[in-house]
Design a protein around this motif. Structure first.
Motif, PDB file in Angstrom:
ATOM      1  N   ASN A  93       0.804  -1.230   0.000  1.00 54.48           N
ATOM      2  CA  ASN A  93       0.000   0.000   0.000  1.00 54.48           C
ATOM      3  C   ASN A  93       0.834   1.277   0.000  1.00 54.48           C
ATOM      4  O   ASN A  93       0.359   2.327   0.427  1.00 54.48           O
ATOM      5  CB  ASN A  93      -0.955   0.027   1.206  1.00 54.48           C
ATOM      6  CG  ASN A  93      -2.265  -0.689   0.922  1.00 54.48           C
ATOM      7  OD1 ASN A  93      -2.311  -1.598   0.095  1.00 54.48           O
ATOM      8  ND2 ASN A  93      -3.327  -0.304   1.608  1.00 54.48           N
ATOM      9  N   PRO A  95       2.038   4.007  -2.281  1.00 56.39           N
ATOM     10  CA  PRO A  95       1.830   4.494  -3.648  1.00 56.39           C
ATOM     11  C   PRO A  95       3.150   4.735  -4.364  1.00 56.39           C
ATOM     12  O   PRO A  95       4.107   5.265  -3.794  1.00 56.39           O
ATOM     13  CB  PRO A  95       1.069   5.822  -3.432  1.00 56.39           C
ATOM     14  CG  PRO A  95       0.395   5.645  -2.110  1.00 56.39           C
ATOM     15  CD  PRO A  95       1.348   4.841  -1.273  1.00 56.39           C
ATOM     16  N   ILE A 101      -1.570  -2.178  -6.162  1.00 55.33           N
ATOM     17  CA  ILE A 101      -2.676  -1.226  -6.009  1.00 55.33           C
ATOM     18  C   ILE A 101      -2.839  -0.376  -7.268  1.00 55.33           C
ATOM     19  O   ILE A 101      -3.636   0.559  -7.280  1.00 55.33           O
ATOM     20  CB  ILE A 101      -2.496  -0.327  -4.766  1.00 55.33           C
ATOM     21  CG1 ILE A 101      -1.216   0.519  -4.864  1.00 55.33           C
ATOM     22  CG2 ILE A 101      -2.500  -1.140  -3.496  1.00 55.33           C
ATOM     23  CD1 ILE A 101      -1.088   1.533  -3.735  1.00 55.33           C
ATOM     24  N   SER A 111      -5.863   5.299  -4.016  1.00 57.57           N
ATOM     25  CA  SER A 111      -5.079   5.908  -2.951  1.00 57.57           C
ATOM     26  C   SER A 111      -5.288   7.411  -2.962  1.00 57.57           C
ATOM     27  O   SER A 111      -5.359   8.030  -4.032  1.00 57.57           O
ATOM     28  CB  SER A 111      -3.594   5.595  -3.142  1.00 57.57           C
ATOM     29  OG  SER A 111      -2.787   6.481  -2.390  1.00 57.57           O
ATOM     30  N   VAL A 217      -7.857  -2.385   0.146  1.00 60.24           N
ATOM     31  CA  VAL A 217      -8.433  -1.105  -0.267  1.00 60.24           C
ATOM     32  C   VAL A 217      -9.816  -0.970   0.340  1.00 60.24           C
ATOM     33  O   VAL A 217     -10.846  -1.034  -0.349  1.00 60.24           O
ATOM     34  CB  VAL A 217      -8.463  -0.987  -1.807  1.00 60.24           C
ATOM     35  CG1 VAL A 217      -8.861   0.428  -2.211  1.00 60.24           C
ATOM     36  CG2 VAL A 217      -7.111  -1.329  -2.403  1.00 60.24           C
ATOM     37  N   PHE A 223      -2.228   4.329   3.476  1.00 62.74           N
ATOM     38  CA  PHE A 223      -1.450   4.395   2.243  1.00 62.74           C
ATOM     39  C   PHE A 223      -0.254   5.290   2.532  1.00 62.74           C
ATOM     40  O   PHE A 223      -0.183   6.435   2.088  1.00 62.74           O
ATOM     41  CB  PHE A 223      -2.301   4.934   1.091  1.00 62.74           C
ATOM     42  CG  PHE A 223      -3.434   4.026   0.708  1.00 62.74           C
ATOM     43  CD1 PHE A 223      -3.286   3.081  -0.286  1.00 62.74           C
ATOM     44  CD2 PHE A 223      -4.657   4.103   1.367  1.00 62.74           C
ATOM     45  CE1 PHE A 223      -4.340   2.228  -0.630  1.00 62.74           C
ATOM     46  CE2 PHE A 223      -5.706   3.265   1.027  1.00 62.74           C
ATOM     47  CZ  PHE A 223      -5.555   2.334   0.037  1.00 62.74           C
ATOM     48  N   THR A 243      -1.912  -1.876   6.971  1.00 59.96           N
ATOM     49  CA  THR A 243      -2.294  -1.863   5.554  1.00 59.96           C
ATOM     50  C   THR A 243      -3.097  -3.079   5.119  1.00 59.96           C
ATOM     51  O   THR A 243      -3.472  -3.180   3.940  1.00 59.96           O
ATOM     52  CB  THR A 243      -1.039  -1.776   4.659  1.00 59.96           C
ATOM     53  OG1 THR A 243      -0.157  -2.864   4.978  1.00 59.96           O
ATOM     54  CG2 THR A 243      -0.303  -0.460   4.870  1.00 59.96           C
TER      55      THR A 243
END
Length: 333
Positions: A93, A95, A101, A111, A217, A223, A243
């Motif tokens: 998680n 980004p 993701i 995110s 998610v 995130f 996460t």
């Protein structure tokens, strides 16, 4: 574990045989194709996933053999090992680093750190159909793209020569078994055969996509991004608790079909432990989280997890919106 393996492999052989060679009506053949897609996902969850993590057996050779089945349920096992085992489990998680993701980049915003685009205002409405295209993307695009990238997340790729042969060889075998042979054997017009192929992958894609999304998610997961020096402030195990989220952990059917992936916390902390042991691990992990004042996040049912995912998608469909605190069962000291 061997009983589950026998069940899923026998189901695959039966369903594939009926879809391709069985004397069944077009409507029933279409239903069986959808069931075959769900079975493929089940094989991935229950057999290949454990094998690729070295968790299916204490025998390394057994793990290697069963991991090769992944090539026949949709994805290249070598590429998946890089994107998932190496990158996702290290940078969960985060980004820009966790490529798991990146679902339909530019179309779905998962995110708060991602750039918002106007059409994402409706992502909560079109996300599910896009998940259905996940396995098709893997089959025709993603494996090739990831294999050719110089870097996957923070991992610099250096492929040995046999992996080039394996990538294209197993893809050719898959195309032969699931496209060429059905077109040659199934006594239906080619359009109906391809429709069955599409149904198979839509079912498989939705199942795979939802199992992953409902574990990472949903409301309550973080995130996190690195600080100015590129360092994550939390320890790796703490980061995994922040996460990942369990869903329907006490649902026997979910646990059987998902290969323990509904107990995502235990899986992320102990990926090399066979998933049949996750229920026993859960009480230990929950108690330890409580002892150290760490989150232990769960959605009690599949429906509650799905609703949480929908709410997060809707919230992230708006510009400059950061996810609110979870509506989850959280354990703190």
């Amino acid at each position: 574990m061997w009983a589950k393996t026998s069940f899923f492999l026998a189901s695959f052989c039966l369903l594939y045989g009926l879809v391709v060679f069985g004397p069944v009506s077009p409507g029933l053949r279409l239903v069986l194709a959808g069931l075959l897609g769900a079975c493929n996902a089940g094989i991935g969850f229950n057999i290949c996933h454990d094998a690729l993590h070295g968790a299916f057996s204490a025998n390394k050779r057994v793990n290697q053999v069963f991991s090769l089945l992944f090539n026949l349920v949709v994805a290249n096992s070598y590429v998946w090992n890089l994107t998932h085992n190496v990158v996702h489990h290290t940078y969960t998680n985060i980004p820009g680093h966790d490529e798991d993701i990146e679902v339909a980049p530019g179309l779905i915003r998962l995110s708060p750190e991602e750039l918002w685009r106007p059409w994402q205002r409706y992502q909560h409405l079109y996300a599910l159909p896009l998940y259905g295209l996940a396995s098709l993307s893997w089959l025709f695009r993603k494996d090739y793209v990831k294999f050719c990238q110089a870097q996957i997340g923070a991992h610099v790729s250096h492929h040995l020569r046999p992996e080039y042969v394996n990538l294209f060889g197993y893809k050719a075998l898959y195309y032969l078994l699931f496209i060429a042979l059905p077109l040659a054997v199934v006594p239906l017009p080619w359009g109906q055969v391809l429709l069955g192929f599409l149904v198979l992958h839509l079912v498989e894609g939705v199942v795979m996509g939802l199992v992953f999304q409902l574990a990472h998610v949903v409301e309550g997961t973080t995130f996190s991004t690195p600080d100015g020096s590129g360092t994550m402030q939390d320890a790796w195990a703490v980061h995994q608790l922040q996460t990942t989220v369990n869903f329907a952990p006490h649902n026997g059917l979910a646990s059987f079909f998902c290969g323990g992936l509904n107990r995502q916390i235990e899986y992320h902390l102990f990926p090399r432990v066979c998933h049949i042991h996750y229920p026993a691990l859960a009480s230990i992990v929950r108690q330890t989280a409580r002892e150290f004042g760490l989150p232990y996040l769960e959605n009690p049912s599949f429906g509650s997890a799905l609703r949480s995912h929908y709410r997060l998608l809707r919230r992230l469909s708006q510009p400059a919106i950061v996810a609110k605190p979870a509506r989850l069962v959280a354990v703190h000291a």
